[in-house]
Motif scaffolding. Sequence first.
Motif, PDB file in Angstrom:
ATOM      1  N   ARG A  66      41.313   7.953  -2.101  1.00  0.00           N
ATOM      2  CA  ARG A  66      42.459   8.202  -2.979  1.00  0.00           C
ATOM      3  C   ARG A  66      43.357   9.294  -2.413  1.00  0.00           C
ATOM      4  O   ARG A  66      44.567   9.182  -2.403  1.00  0.00           O
ATOM      5  N   GLU A  67      42.748  10.370  -1.923  1.00  0.00           N
ATOM      6  CA  GLU A  67      43.537  11.566  -1.575  1.00  0.00           C
ATOM      7  C   GLU A  67      44.003  11.613  -0.122  1.00  0.00           C
ATOM      8  O   GLU A  67      44.972  12.284   0.190  1.00  0.00           O
ATOM      9  N   PRO A  69      44.181   8.552   2.319  1.00  0.00           N
ATOM     10  CA  PRO A  69      43.860   7.152   2.645  1.00  0.00           C
ATOM     11  C   PRO A  69      43.720   6.850   4.137  1.00  0.00           C
ATOM     12  O   PRO A  69      43.028   5.898   4.512  1.00  0.00           O
TER      13      PRO A  69
END
Length: 346
Positions: A66-67, A69
Motif C-alpha cells: 500500500r505505502e 508499491p
Amino acid sequence: MSLTPTTTSSIFTTFLLLSLLLILRTPRCLANSAAAGRRKLSVDYYAKSCPQLDQLVASVTGMRFREAPVSGPATIRLFFHDCFVEGCDGSILISTRPGSKEMAERDAHDNKDLAEEAYDSIEQAKEVVESKCPGVVSCADILATAARDFIHLAGGPYYQVKKGRWDGKISKASRVYPNLPRANSTIDELVKLFASKGLSLNDLVVLSGAHTIGFTHCEHFLGRLYDYRGTNRPDPAIDSRLVKALRMSCPKFGGNSDIVAPFDVTTPFSFDNAYYGNLEAKLGLLATDQALALDPRTQPLVKDLAKDKQKFFQAFALAMDKMGSIGVKRGRKHGERRKDCSKHVL
Ligand code: HEM
C-alpha cells in the motif's frame, strides 16, 4: 526514507492501450540444481519454531504494497537475482563491508537497478519475524515468502512457499555478471543459463511472465527504438506506435537515465497474463521478452499463456517453486542464520 518514486510524466498517445506511465526512480556454477534443492525444502519447516511466519511476513508486505508499491516488482526481481547467483540464500542482501577489497553481490553493476524499496521490505519483515521468533528464520526464506506475497497482492497466484533455506556465506559481486541474463541475450543464451540452474525452456517462458508488472529503464530497450542492429531504424519486431510513445520519453541521446517505462503497457500494475498478449501484439519492451513470441521453440507456449490466465498462474507458481529451490544450502558448513540480513554471521 521516501518510499514512493516520483511520477514525472505520463505519455498520452492516441492509442489508449499504449499509455505509458513514466516514473523517475532514485537512483560458481551451482553445485546443486533446483531439483536437489526442492528435496531439502518443506512447507511446514517452521511449523514448530515459528508457526506464525507467513502472517508475520504478510503484515509487512501488505503494508509495503500500500505505502511503497514499487516494493512489489522490486522484491520479485530481488528474489530472482538472489536465486540465480549462488542460489536462493540471501546472498544478495549482504552489504559490502567498509574497507573490503571485494564488493558484495548487491553492489554489482547488474544489481544497481534493484530498488532500495525491496531491501527495505525484507529488512522490515526480518525485524518483525525476529521480534517473535528470534534467531530461527533465514533471510532467504523471508525473501521467498515476501516475493510470493507481492505476486499475490498484485493479483497473481497464491502458492505455498517451501522453506528451510539457510543463508549463504558467500556474496561476491564478481559472481553476478556470468549468472544473470541481459536485456539483449539471445534465446539460446537464456536457455543455456536457465538450464545451468535446472530450469527448462518452459520455465524461461513462464518466469519471464513476472514482467507483467514492474518497470525498465530506457537503456535496456533504447537500441530497439532508433538504430536496431545498425539499420538506423527501429526493431521491426516492435509496434510502431509503441516506438513513437517510447521515443518521447527515451531520447536517443541525453535522456534522463532515471526514467522508466512499464513492461506491461496494457495492465502495468496487475499480475495477469496480459504480458503474453502484448508480446503477440509486438508490445514487448525488452528484446528478450519479444523474442519469446518469435522463436519457434517458445512461441507456442506464449500463445497458450496469452489465452489462459489460470494456466499461466498454475505454471508460474510451479516455476517459482523450482526457481526458489536453486542452490539451497542446509547446515553450518555452507550456511548461516543471520540476525541482520545485510551482515554475515561472524
Ligand atoms: C529471462 C531473462 C530476463 C531478463 C533479460 C530480465 C531483464 C530485466 C531488466 C533489464 C529489467 C529492468 C531493470 C531496470 O531497468 O530497473 C527487469 C526488471 C524486472 N524483472 Fe526481469 N529479466 C529476466 C527474467 C526475470 C525473471 C525470471 C523474473 C522473476 C521471476 C524477473 C522479474 C523482474 C521484475 C519483477 C522486474 C521489475 C522490477 C522493478 O520494477 O523494480 N525477471 N528484468
